[in-house]
Design a protein around this motif. Structure first.
Motif, mmCIF file in Angstrom:
data_model
loop_
_atom_site.group_PDB
_atom_site.id
_atom_site.type_symbol
_atom_site.label_atom_id
_atom_site.label_comp_id
_atom_site.label_asym_id
_atom_site.label_seq_id
_atom_site.Cartn_x
_atom_site.Cartn_y
_atom_site.Cartn_z
ATOM 1 N N ASP A 94 41.053 54.993 44.888
ATOM 2 C CA ASP A 94 40.726 54.337 45.770
ATOM 3 C C ASP A 94 38.972 53.790 45.595
ATOM 4 O O ASP A 94 38.590 55.174 46.078
ATOM 5 C CB ASP A 94 41.541 54.177 47.271
ATOM 6 C CG ASP A 94 41.380 52.926 48.085
ATOM 7 O OD1 ASP A 94 41.301 52.499 47.416
ATOM 8 O OD2 ASP A 94 41.172 52.570 48.777
ATOM 9 N N LEU B 46 41.092 52.576 41.581
ATOM 10 C CA LEU B 46 41.857 51.077 43.076
ATOM 11 C C LEU B 46 40.751 50.231 43.069
ATOM 12 O O LEU B 46 40.278 50.488 44.126
ATOM 13 C CB LEU B 46 43.391 52.022 43.260
ATOM 14 C CG LEU B 46 43.994 52.688 42.872
ATOM 15 C CD1 LEU B 46 44.695 53.371 44.432
ATOM 16 C CD2 LEU B 46 44.748 52.265 42.057
ATOM 17 N N GLY C 147 39.241 46.417 45.479
ATOM 18 C CA GLY C 147 39.419 45.193 45.579
ATOM 19 C C GLY C 147 39.144 44.126 44.245
ATOM 20 O O GLY C 147 38.248 44.164 43.767
ATOM 21 N N THR D 270 43.290 46.630 40.289
ATOM 22 C CA THR D 270 43.355 45.785 40.504
ATOM 23 C C THR D 270 43.778 45.394 42.147
ATOM 24 O O THR D 270 44.969 45.510 41.942
ATOM 25 C CB THR D 270 42.273 44.208 40.639
ATOM 26 O OG1 THR D 270 42.074 43.824 39.432
ATOM 27 C CG2 THR D 270 42.084 42.863 41.379
ATOM 28 N N LYS D 271 43.017 45.713 43.660
ATOM 29 C CA LYS D 271 44.497 45.668 44.801
ATOM 30 C C LYS D 271 44.148 43.813 45.145
ATOM 31 O O LYS D 271 43.037 43.098 44.253
ATOM 32 C CB LYS D 271 43.838 46.568 45.704
ATOM 33 C CG LYS D 271 43.630 47.880 45.077
ATOM 34 C CD LYS D 271 43.157 48.327 46.506
ATOM 35 C CE LYS D 271 42.168 48.679 46.916
ATOM 36 N NZ LYS D 271 41.085 49.213 47.561
ATOM 37 N N PRO D 272 45.264 43.783 45.723
ATOM 38 C CA PRO D 272 46.402 44.535 46.025
ATOM 39 C C PRO D 272 47.231 44.111 44.655
ATOM 40 O O PRO D 272 47.591 43.127 43.560
ATOM 41 C CB PRO D 272 47.301 43.281 47.298
ATOM 42 C CG PRO D 272 47.232 42.057 46.481
ATOM 43 C CD PRO D 272 45.111 42.179 46.082
#
Length: 115
Positions: free
Chosen positions: A54, A78, A80, A95-97
């Motif tokens: 993350d 991961l 944002g 890419t989050k989400p």
């Protein structure tokens, strides 16, 4: 056949548990950690097929990029949508989400040697 081991690095406990569940439900074995240093120094790092990190676990890309390079296998970041991730060898960005399927697809691609 043994399940591929995924090294998971996510500081947020609830998010980490959610990802563990999703990966294990799809047949992967998971070794999870809150930080990059303990994860990449863990005995299981040598057996992992890939790592999922993350972006919140990375405070400085210089030491992280060295950890990823020493790891020697694919790393999925991961990130944002507004977080800039430097281009690094063997590192892909999810890419989050995201829904479960994009992450599982990226892990399958990474563990198949296609990443």
């Amino acid at each position: 056949m043994a399940a591929d081991l995924i090294l998971l690095v996510v500081p947020d406990t609830a998010f980490r548990r959610s990802l563990e569940f999703a990966l294990e439900a799809d047949g992967f074995a998971v070794d999870s950690h809150a930080g990059t240093e303990p994860a990449f120094a863990s005995p299981s790092a040598a057996a992992a097929a890939c790592a999922i990190v993350d972006d919140a676990a990375v405070t400085d890309w210089s030491p992280a990029s060295l950890q990823f390079l020493r790891f020697g296998r694919p790393v999925l970041i991961l990130a944002g949508p507004f977080r800039e991730v430097p281009e690094l060898r063997r590192v892909s960005v999810v890419t989050k989400p995201f829904l479960g399927a994009p992450l599982i697809d990226a892990v399958r691609q990474a563990t198949s040697g296609a990443a």
